[in-house]
Write a protein that holds these residues in place. Structure first.
Motif, PDB file in Angstrom:
ATOM      1  N   ALA A  79     -58.794 -59.049 -38.998  1.00 14.33           N
ATOM      2  CA  ALA A  79     -58.845 -58.063 -37.913  1.00 14.33           C
ATOM      3  C   ALA A  79     -59.970 -57.063 -38.111  1.00 14.33           C
ATOM      4  O   ALA A  79     -60.661 -56.686 -37.156  1.00 14.33           O
ATOM      5  CB  ALA A  79     -57.502 -57.347 -37.796  1.00 14.33           C
ATOM      6  N   PHE A  82     -63.447 -58.603 -37.274  1.00 11.77           N
ATOM      7  CA  PHE A  82     -63.583 -58.838 -35.835  1.00 11.77           C
ATOM      8  C   PHE A  82     -63.772 -57.514 -35.102  1.00 11.77           C
ATOM      9  O   PHE A  82     -64.623 -57.388 -34.208  1.00 11.77           O
ATOM     10  CB  PHE A  82     -62.339 -59.565 -35.328  1.00 11.77           C
ATOM     11  CG  PHE A  82     -62.486 -60.219 -33.975  1.00 11.77           C
ATOM     12  CD1 PHE A  82     -63.581 -61.007 -33.672  1.00 11.77           C
ATOM     13  CD2 PHE A  82     -61.493 -60.081 -33.016  1.00 11.77           C
ATOM     14  CE1 PHE A  82     -63.702 -61.637 -32.428  1.00 11.77           C
ATOM     15  CE2 PHE A  82     -61.588 -60.698 -31.780  1.00 11.77           C
ATOM     16  CZ  PHE A  82     -62.702 -61.481 -31.486  1.00 11.77           C
ATOM     17  N   TYR A  97     -56.486 -58.657 -32.567  1.00 14.66           N
ATOM     18  CA  TYR A  97     -56.819 -59.850 -33.353  1.00 14.66           C
ATOM     19  C   TYR A  97     -55.629 -60.799 -33.448  1.00 14.66           C
ATOM     20  O   TYR A  97     -55.771 -62.014 -33.238  1.00 14.66           O
ATOM     21  CB  TYR A  97     -57.280 -59.443 -34.745  1.00 14.66           C
ATOM     22  CG  TYR A  97     -57.851 -60.581 -35.565  1.00 14.66           C
ATOM     23  CD1 TYR A  97     -59.125 -61.088 -35.300  1.00 14.66           C
ATOM     24  CD2 TYR A  97     -57.128 -61.151 -36.613  1.00 14.66           C
ATOM     25  CE1 TYR A  97     -59.657 -62.115 -36.053  1.00 14.66           C
ATOM     26  CE2 TYR A  97     -57.647 -62.188 -37.371  1.00 14.66           C
ATOM     27  CZ  TYR A  97     -58.918 -62.667 -37.088  1.00 14.66           C
ATOM     28  OH  TYR A  97     -59.447 -63.694 -37.842  1.00 14.66           O
TER      29      TYR A  97
END
Length: 434
Positions: A79, A82, A97
């Motif tokens: 997460a 990203f 995510y």
């Protein structure tokens, strides 16, 4: 005057005046209902994926999901990484995510079009016949075994003279194949590309009418999308908005207007390096589409980016940021659907969509709850705003950005309640809460 004193109510007009006015406006009332029935209240997919007819296979949807997950594993394995690529806030990183990964595992594609136009190109008649029949068989099997996307169909060739007969034949083979395999699926969607004149839309209507009659289907059973790819589809030679006339020419069968980024840009002479969905020419076309479709029940869809997230990680991250930004831009402009051209695009499609709905979720839920309870607050909302708030929450639920439990907890409303706000009767929108 005391609080308890009854007001004296007086009028000056005879009842016949109101009756005469109502009678004079009856044709307008009927016209409003016919031309502007409002949103159909059905789910709108967040994207459309185009797959060439010869490439489409039984495992295409699962394959796209697996490729998208592999891209995340390679270029954004958690997460935090990203979120860093896309600029997501810390509080959104994990929810977005995790929901993106769950979506890619559960439902990687919401709307798939098997392409027999630009993505397929010219083929021999025998080859296209076979591909069309194969597409019908595979889509029927997908709906039968539960592996289908919520919406699936084909994009045929257009109604222009050089390819008209071929497009009609492909559509006939495809629809006939579906009927022979058990009938038309509820999620069937057809796309008519490169429409320049309303008469081409009328021709599509007559074609579908003939097919329905041949198979004893209910009149109007088959709808279709109109693809906006030429300048003539926006502005006619007489200066009128052609796209508005196209919606009417569809006689209630039009389900969507899809903007074709690259054909439209090229039609206007935009050089290849500047052909994009955020070009001023694109914004103008989509604004006209949006106004023409408003209230008609026809949805609008943005186009795509041709910058693919492939290659080394730095290049993939650049393409992801571009795609994410374009998707967020479209969402803010009430374009809730777009095209995706590559499996690597769908992680950022869902990230943008989920972030959009989760960022505004609590505020929207609170405003709608106050409106529903007549509780007031720091914003004086109207019925039209309640409609927008209800639609916002429903779209978030449909795509998986929100859960019904958290929506109910913050609003005190059921899904049926939300649907009531999102699709009020016409007269309800004229009543102010002030």
């Amino acid at each position: 005057m005391g609080q308890g004193q009854q007001e004296n109510v007086a009028t000056s007009l005879a009842g016949a005046v109101s009756e005469e006015i109502s009678a004079s406006l009856a044709p307008v009332d009927a016209e409003l209902e016919r031309r502007y029935p409002g949103d159909p209240g059905t789910r709108q997919p967040v994207h459309t994926v185009y797959v060439p007819g010869d490439v489409f296979a039984a495992d295409t949807i699962r394959s796209w999901g697996d490729q998208a997950l592999a891209a995340l594993d390679e270029h954004a394995p958690d997460a935090a990484s990203f979120a860093a690529v896309l600029g997501l806030s810390g509080e959104l990183a994990e929810p977005v995510y995790s929901r993106v990964r769950a979506k890619l595992e559960r439902e990687p594609i919401e709307d798939l079009r098997v392409d027999f136009e630009d993505g397929y190109g010219p083929r021999t008649d025998a080859e296209e016949d076979e591909t069309a029949a194969r597409a019908a068989r595979l889509i029927s099997e997908a709906y039968e075994n539960g592996t289908a996307a919520p919406y699936m169909g084909i994009r045929m060739k257009c109604m222009e003279a050089p390819v008209r007969d071929r497009g009609i034949r492909t559509l006939d083979i495809f629809l006939t194949g579906l009927m022979e395999a058990g009938g038309l699926p509820d999620g069937l969607v057809l796309t008519l590309p490169k429409v320049t004149y309303p008469e081409q839309v009328t021709a599509m209507v007559r074609l579908l009418e003939a097919f329905e009659k041949a198979h004893r289907l209910d009149p109007g059973r088959i709808g279709f999308e109109i693809q906006i790819e030429t300048s003539q589809s926006i502005l006619a030679a007489d200066g009128t908005a052609s796209v508005a006339r196209m919606i009417q020419a569809a006689e209630g069968r039009a389900t969507g207007l899809h903007y074709g980024t690259f054909d439209y840009s090229a039609c206007l002479g935009v050089s290849a390096a500047y052909q994009a969905s955020d070009h001023p020419a694109a914004d103008h076309a989509k604004a006209v589409m949006q106004v023409a479709a408003a209230g008609t029940g026809v949805r609008v869809s943005d186009g795509s980016t041709n910058v693919l997230p492939v290659g080394p990680t730095a290049k993939v991250h650049d393409a992801w940021r571009l795609h994410y930004g374009l998707t967020r831009r479209a969402l803010a402009r009430a374009y809730y659907q777009g095209w995706d051209m590559h499996p690597g695009h769908i992680p950022t499609r869902y990230a943008a969509v989920f972030a959009f709905y989760r960022e505004g979720f609590e505020q929207a839920a609170a405003r709608l709850a106050r409106y529903a309870n007549r509780a007031g607050g720091d914003v004086m909302d109207e019925p039209a705003t309640a409609k927008a708030l209800g639609g916002y929450l429903l779209r978030g639920l449909d795509c998986g950005a929100l859960d019904i439990g958290e929506v109910a907890r913050l609003t005190g409303l059921t899904r049926a309640d939300l649907e009531g706000f999102a699709a009020p009767r016409r007269g309800d929108l004229t009543v102010s809460t002030k």
